[in-house]
Scaffold this active site. Structure first.
Site, PDB file in Angstrom:
ATOM      1  N   GLU A 179       0.695  -1.209   0.034  1.00  0.00           N
ATOM      2  CA  GLU A 179      -0.113  -0.010   0.008  1.00  0.00           C
ATOM      3  C   GLU A 179       0.911   1.183   0.051  1.00  0.00           C
ATOM      4  OE1 GLU A 179      -2.570  -0.373   3.355  1.00  0.00           O
ATOM      5  OE2 GLU A 179      -3.722  -2.036   2.632  1.00  0.00           O
ATOM      6  N   GLU A 295      -6.107 -10.821  -1.143  1.00  0.00           N
ATOM      7  CA  GLU A 295      -6.980 -10.547   0.037  1.00  0.00           C
ATOM      8  C   GLU A 295      -8.500 -10.571  -0.128  1.00  0.00           C
ATOM      9  OE1 GLU A 295      -5.561  -7.413   2.302  1.00  0.00           O
ATOM     10  OE2 GLU A 295      -3.504  -7.723   1.885  1.00  0.00           O
TER      11      GLU A 295
HETATM   12  C1  XIL Z   1      -6.075  -6.449   8.485  1.00  0.00           C
HETATM   13  C2  XIL Z   1      -6.537  -7.538   9.595  1.00  0.00           C
HETATM   14  O1  XIL Z   1      -7.241  -8.209   8.854  1.00  0.00           O
HETATM   15  C3  XIL Z   1      -7.126  -7.021  10.916  1.00  0.00           C
HETATM   16  O2  XIL Z   1      -7.151  -8.262  11.713  1.00  0.00           O
HETATM   17  C4  XIL Z   1      -6.052  -6.084  11.475  1.00  0.00           C
HETATM   18  O3  XIL Z   1      -6.580  -5.398  12.629  1.00  0.00           O
HETATM   19  C5  XIL Z   1      -5.801  -4.934  10.388  1.00  0.00           C
HETATM   20  O4  XIL Z   1      -5.296  -5.466   9.228  1.00  0.00           O
HETATM   21  N1  XIL Z   1      -4.854  -4.744   3.872  1.00  0.00           N
HETATM   22  C6  XIL Z   1      -4.016  -5.377   4.410  1.00  0.00           C
HETATM   23  C7  XIL Z   1      -4.290  -6.507   5.536  1.00  0.00           C
HETATM   24  O5  XIL Z   1      -2.903  -5.634   3.688  1.00  0.00           O
HETATM   25  O6  XIL Z   1      -2.989  -6.625   6.252  1.00  0.00           O
HETATM   26  C8  XIL Z   1      -5.173  -6.048   6.408  1.00  0.00           C
HETATM   27  O7  XIL Z   1      -5.581  -6.807   7.351  1.00  0.00           O
HETATM   28  C9  XIL Z   1      -6.500  -5.673   5.674  1.00  0.00           C
HETATM   29  C10 XIL Z   1      -6.186  -4.489   4.529  1.00  0.00           C
END
Ligand code: XIL
Length: 398
Positions: A179, A295
């Site tokens: 990101e 994701e």
């Molecule tokens: C999220 C997790 O799912 C949560 O448990 C945590 O509190 C915050 O992070 N993009 C990403 C992930 O790259 O690492 C994130 O994961 C969601 C958004």
């Protein structure tokens, strides 16, 4: 089997849910491995393990299919663990490999959870994604007061050498930088004005990727980002900036092997996924890189409740499944797309269903309603999204 036939062959969702809940309850009570639904003596539940699993259908096409793992659930919930074993040929830690959990102090590393994930995956022959080595979020509490312009490079290099080095040869792909683009921040080239950028400028990207390559030459080094999926104006701008970054990295000889498209989708904007993403994936593929769906989940907050919560639930399940099927099917038309991971397993434990203020930000219209965003119910029975995902794997032709 067509959807209609399958619906007829199945018990009503309520019966199905009851059976599934019974399995879950029995499991918790006995503290033993669950009796899988397919071994319950019922022929009505469509098969979803063994040859019918997500990983079997994905592997038949050389694909990696899996999910983000919550280490607490892995340690405490046998049904969760069993589902991962049955369904995934790749896993990623949802949180355990981030800076926050791994760096209790500036001088120390905490490897317990990450080591357990790696051992679990190795024991069950699963590939592993590493997530992540450099991100603006979930940094340790000490970071801000400790890391300065003069020591930031040293901190970044040491972290990557230590973490990627520890798992050298065991990780299929590392999210090296997560990101880094956010055009709204108004920085040159669309960079996010996050901590690493503020400390080191754009060169944090090169430092991270070069250090990762040296620490683990076997891992596919990945740039991972979100909100680059749809043709909404903000996604179009961000996607262009991400592509520009990737092209620049390739042109200047930085070591990068893949782009991760996070794919946090929503029923509200999924209709706007189309030509822009296709062109993006084709361009990334033309640069010789792989593309991973890293994701995947589908936020259903945009949908109403219909005439009753039950009917509304069924409609949401179908709408979410439709997004899963269409999205993954169209991504898998590109040979560069080889890995698909959902951000979690069962709906209840999704980050989208996090309780309180934090979670409700994802559910502004229905803060008290649980999202049906993932392929499994909380009793680890398959949702319609499971079958849509599996059909999408079957559609792979390359
Ligand atoms: C999220 C997790 O799912 C949560 O448990 C945590 O509190 C915050 O992070 N993009 C990403 C992930 O790259 O690492 C994130 O994961 C969601 C958004």
């Amino acid at each position: 089997m067509h959807m209609a036939e399958r619906e007829q062959a199945r018990p009503s969702r309520r019966t199905f849910a009851k059976q599934a809940l019974a399995v879950g309850a029995a499991t918790v009570a006995a503290r033993t491995l669950p009796t899988p639904l397919h071994a319950q003596g019922t022929t009505a539940v469509p098969g979803f393990v063994g040859k019918d699993s997500l990983k079997a259908h994905a592997a038949a096409h050389g694909l990696f299919a899996g999910a983000a793992v919550n280490l607490h659930l892995l340690d405490t919930n046998p049904a969760y663990k069993q589902t991962l074993i049955e369904q995934c040929n790749i896993v990623v830690a949802e949180n355990a490999m981030k800076w926050g959990p791994m760096r209790p102090t500036p001088d120390t590393f905490q490897f317990d959870e990450a080591d357990r994930l790696v051992a679990f995956a190795e024991q069950h022959g699963m590939a592993i994604r590493g997530h992540n080595l450099c991100w603006h979020e979930q940094l340790p509490g000490w970071f801000e007061a400790t890391v300065t312009k003069s020591n930031a490079e040293e901190f970044l290099v040491k972290h990557i050498q230590t973490v990627a080095g520890r798992y050298r040869g065991k990780i299929r792909a590392w999210d090296v930088v997560n990101e880094a683009i956010k055009p709204e921040d108004g920085q040159p080239d669309g960079f996010r004005n996050g901590p690493w950028y503020k400390l080191l400028g754009p060169r944090f990207i090169e430092i991270a990727f070069r250090t990762a390559r040296a620490a683990d030459p076997h891992a596919l080094l990945t740039y991972n980002d979100y909100d680059i999926e749809t043709d909404r104006p903000q996604d179009v701008v961000k996607r262009a900036a991400v592509l520009q970054l990737i092209e620049h990295m390739k042109q200047t000889g930085m070591p990068i092997d893949a782009v991760g498209v996070q794919s946090h989708l929503s029923t509200g904007s999924a209709a706007q996924i189309g030509a822009g993403l296709d062109t993006f994936v084709s361009r990334v593929q033309a640069l010789g890189l792989k593309v991973f769906v890293t994701e995947l989940d589908v936020n259903d907050d945009s949908l109403g409740d219909g005439t009753s919560p039950d009917e509304g639930l069924r409609a949401r399940q179908q709408a979410v499944a439709e997004v899963y099927g269409r999205y993954v099917g169209s991504m898998l038309k590109h040979p560069a797309v080889t890995d698909v991971l959902t951000w979690g397993v069962a709906n209840g434990a999704s980050w989208l269903n996090a309780p309180g203020k934090g979670g409700a930000k994802f559910r502004p219209l229905h803060p008290d309603r649980k999202e049906v965003c993932l392929p499994f119910t909380d009793a680890y029975a398959p949702e319609p999204a499971f079958f849509a995902l599996r059909t999408a794997y079957d559609s792979r032709t390359s």
